[in-house]
Design a protein around this motif. Structure first.
Motif, PDB file in Angstrom:
ATOM      1  N   TYR A 101      41.877  44.112  50.089  1.00 34.54           N
ATOM      2  CA  TYR A 101      41.221  43.683  48.850  1.00 34.54           C
ATOM      3  C   TYR A 101      41.101  44.789  47.812  1.00 34.54           C
ATOM      4  O   TYR A 101      40.653  44.537  46.702  1.00 34.54           O
ATOM      5  CB  TYR A 101      39.837  43.110  49.164  1.00 34.54           C
ATOM      6  N   GLY A 102      41.445  46.026  48.187  1.00 32.36           N
ATOM      7  CA  GLY A 102      41.301  47.098  47.203  1.00 32.36           C
ATOM      8  C   GLY A 102      41.870  48.402  47.731  1.00 32.36           C
ATOM      9  O   GLY A 102      42.273  48.496  48.901  1.00 32.36           O
ATOM     10  N   ARG A 107      34.874  56.523  40.056  1.00 34.18           N
ATOM     11  CA  ARG A 107      35.655  56.017  41.198  1.00 34.18           C
ATOM     12  C   ARG A 107      37.000  55.449  40.736  1.00 34.18           C
ATOM     13  O   ARG A 107      37.829  55.065  41.544  1.00 34.18           O
ATOM     14  CB  ARG A 107      34.803  54.926  41.877  1.00 34.18           C
ATOM     15  N   LEU A 119      35.919  48.366  38.672  1.00 38.17           N
ATOM     16  CA  LEU A 119      36.186  47.740  39.966  1.00 38.17           C
ATOM     17  C   LEU A 119      35.032  46.793  40.254  1.00 38.17           C
ATOM     18  O   LEU A 119      33.954  46.931  39.660  1.00 38.17           O
ATOM     19  CB  LEU A 119      36.226  48.804  41.073  1.00 38.17           C
ATOM     20  N   GLY A 120      35.233  45.899  41.208  1.00 38.95           N
ATOM     21  CA  GLY A 120      34.137  45.018  41.593  1.00 38.95           C
ATOM     22  C   GLY A 120      32.929  45.791  42.088  1.00 38.95           C
ATOM     23  O   GLY A 120      31.804  45.293  42.062  1.00 38.95           O
ATOM     24  N   CYS A 121      33.144  47.030  42.529  1.00 35.03           N
ATOM     25  CA  CYS A 121      32.054  47.845  43.072  1.00 35.03           C
ATOM     26  C   CYS A 121      31.705  49.020  42.175  1.00 35.03           C
ATOM     27  O   CYS A 121      30.918  49.882  42.592  1.00 35.03           O
ATOM     28  CB  CYS A 121      32.456  48.387  44.433  1.00 35.03           C
ATOM     29  N   CYS A 127      31.652  46.451  50.828  1.00 32.02           N
ATOM     30  CA  CYS A 127      31.977  45.971  49.479  1.00 32.02           C
ATOM     31  C   CYS A 127      30.879  45.031  48.961  1.00 32.02           C
ATOM     32  O   CYS A 127      30.527  44.047  49.623  1.00 32.02           O
ATOM     33  CB  CYS A 127      33.301  45.223  49.530  1.00 32.02           C
ATOM     34  N   ARG A 182      30.934  42.725  46.998  1.00 35.10           N
ATOM     35  CA  ARG A 182      31.365  41.337  46.812  1.00 35.10           C
ATOM     36  C   ARG A 182      31.033  40.486  48.030  1.00 35.10           C
ATOM     37  O   ARG A 182      30.930  39.264  47.927  1.00 35.10           O
ATOM     38  CB  ARG A 182      32.867  41.281  46.504  1.00 35.10           C
ATOM     39  N   ILE A 217      29.371  51.367  44.371  1.00 38.72           N
ATOM     40  CA  ILE A 217      29.798  52.404  45.306  1.00 38.72           C
ATOM     41  C   ILE A 217      30.253  53.613  44.496  1.00 38.72           C
ATOM     42  O   ILE A 217      31.039  53.487  43.558  1.00 38.72           O
ATOM     43  CB  ILE A 217      30.939  51.910  46.220  1.00 38.72           C
ATOM     44  N   GLN A 243      34.757  52.094  51.717  1.00 41.58           N
ATOM     45  CA  GLN A 243      33.531  51.281  51.695  1.00 41.58           C
ATOM     46  C   GLN A 243      32.490  51.812  52.672  1.00 41.58           C
ATOM     47  O   GLN A 243      31.412  51.248  52.783  1.00 41.58           O
ATOM     48  CB  GLN A 243      33.833  49.827  52.089  1.00 41.58           C
ATOM     49  N   CYS A 251      40.173  50.809  48.355  1.00 49.29           N
ATOM     50  CA  CYS A 251      39.184  51.273  49.336  1.00 49.29           C
ATOM     51  C   CYS A 251      39.651  50.984  50.754  1.00 49.29           C
ATOM     52  O   CYS A 251      39.110  51.505  51.709  1.00 49.29           O
ATOM     53  CB  CYS A 251      37.867  50.534  49.111  1.00 49.29           C
ATOM     54  N   MET A 257      42.513  55.811  44.918  1.00 47.52           N
ATOM     55  CA  MET A 257      41.064  56.040  44.924  1.00 47.52           C
ATOM     56  C   MET A 257      40.660  57.111  45.917  1.00 47.52           C
ATOM     57  O   MET A 257      39.838  57.969  45.637  1.00 47.52           O
ATOM     58  CB  MET A 257      40.349  54.731  45.290  1.00 47.52           C
TER      59      MET A 257
HETATM   60 FE1  SF4 Z   1      37.004  47.848  47.549  1.00 50.25          FE
HETATM   61 FE2  SF4 Z   1      35.341  48.051  45.531  1.00 50.25          FE
HETATM   62 FE3  SF4 Z   1      37.316  46.282  45.426  1.00 50.25          FE
HETATM   63 FE4  SF4 Z   1      35.249  45.922  47.094  1.00 50.25          FE
HETATM   64  S1  SF4 Z   1      35.198  45.903  44.890  1.00 50.25           S
HETATM   65  S2  SF4 Z   1      37.433  45.635  47.604  1.00 50.25           S
HETATM   66  S3  SF4 Z   1      34.764  48.035  47.700  1.00 50.25           S
HETATM   67  S4  SF4 Z   1      37.535  48.521  45.494  1.00 50.25           S
END
Ligand code: SF4
Length: 340
Positions: A69-70, A163, A171-173, A298, A300, A335, A252, A72, A93
């Motif tokens: 998913y990333g 990050r 990013l989502g985080c 994460c 999410r 994060i 993560q 990470c 990253m």
């Molecule tokens: Fe990874 Fe951040 Fe994406 Fe979640 S939002 S999958 S922790 S990069």
């Protein structure tokens, strides 16, 4: 050379992947076994990618079959099995682990034209100085976005984050690139609702979202998400047995934060259990017999996927609210650069 790897009429035609630097590296390093990690949304391109890599380099190709998913989520087992790993779709990253030195990042860049969406969004913006943020898939479009805004007398502000690799990238985080812009309003350019919602929750400011793929524009309303989150906190109110989840995924893994959550819960008489896992699944919580979970993985997982889980799953700041250790405005779980 810029490649358009698939021509089967699917959504992959939306992306450009520049594989040539990766091919050069494979040849120069003499890699015999090449691992490939591809995000779920691009996985169906696997057979075309394998063919391209094999034809160009003669290396054996092994795909990671696990979800990704990333950035990470570098597959460290695949890094051990291969001489080089091509990680598709995300920007670099992680650093600091020798295994990561084997990873070559191939970002996926969306071809979608941003003009229609940005011009539509400009009509909804209320201020003449806005923070502009996007995801890596559209990062190459930022100069054009700024020019389009400038043509309408709107100054677009783009700032770097910690990050993320590129200024303006979120990013989502992590929404540091947004928080670093001293503005009262944001324009998010990209697909989906989670990132612009994240910008709204992380900054507390007004956010206009422009989707270059559909051309849709909208003003983000964070209230329904906040209601759901405070609902989850309320449902966790009676929880006695609580799992604190730590992800094995390198970007993560927040063990220190998890230990802090354990201590906070124990101080209040909760029965806490520290759980280390690669992938959060509903069954994992059912089998543990817990009443609630705190996810340090994460963000999410708690915010996007709560409906999947049989018990409330809280982020660390939400758990602090539950325990009465945090008051005031909702704090979005982000994060930092290196969570390990
Ligand atoms: Fe990874 Fe951040 Fe994406 Fe979640 S939002 S999958 S922790 S990069």
């Amino acid at each position: 050379m810029v490649r358009a790897p698939l021509t089967n009429g699917s959504r992959f035609e939306l992306f450009n992947l520049d594989l040539d630097p990766a091919f050069d590296l494979i040849k120069r390093s003499g890699a015999k076994v090449v691992g490939v990690q591809v995000p779920e949304g691009l996985k169906r391109m696997a057979s075309d990618l394998a063919r391209d890599i094999q034809e160009e380099t003669c290396a054996e190709v092994i795909f990671s079959g696990d979800p990704c998913y990333g950035a990470c989520d570098v597959d460290l087992d695949l890094c051990r099995a291969a001489d080089l790993v091509i990680h598709v779709g995300h920007s670099e990253m992680l650093e600091g682990d020798p295994l990561h030195d084997k990873v070559v990042y191939v970002e996926a860049r969306m071809r979608a034209d941003v003009r229609e969406a940005v011009e539509g969004a400009a009509e909804l913006l209320k201020t003449s100085r806005v923070g502009v943020v996007t995801t890596v898939q559209h990062i190459h479009k930022l100069p054009e976005v700024l020019e389009l805004l400038g043509g309408r007398g709107i100054e677009g502000i783009v700032r770097p984050g910690g990050r993320t690799r590129y200024p303006g990238q979120v990013l989502g985080c992590n929404y540091e690139a947004a928080r670093n812009a001293d503005v009262d309003e944001y324009l998010f350019v990209g697909t989906g609702q989670f990132h612009p919602l994240g910008v709204a929750l992380a900054t507390g400011k007004r956010v206009v979202a422009a989707d270059p793929v559909t051309g849709n524009v909208s003003v983000i309303d964070a209230a329904p998400m906040l209601r759901r989150r405070y609902g989850a906190i309320a449902r966790a109110g009676d929880a006695e047995r609580i799992a604190v989840i730590v992800s094995k995924k390198p970007g993560q893994r927040r063990m220190e934060l998890a230990r802090r959550m354990m201590s906070l819960g124990e101080e209040q008489g909760k029965r806490m259990i520290l759980v280390y896992l690669d992938r959060m699944e509903p069954d994992a919580l059912v089998n543990l017999g817990v009443d609630a979970a705190v996810s340090t993985a994460c963000p999410r997982i708690a915010l996007d996927d709560q409906a999947k889980y049989p018990v409330p799953v809280l982020t660390p700041p939400e758990f602090e609210v539950l325990l009465g250790r945090r008051k005031g405005e909702y704090l979005f779980d982000e994060i930092e650069q290196m969570p390990i």
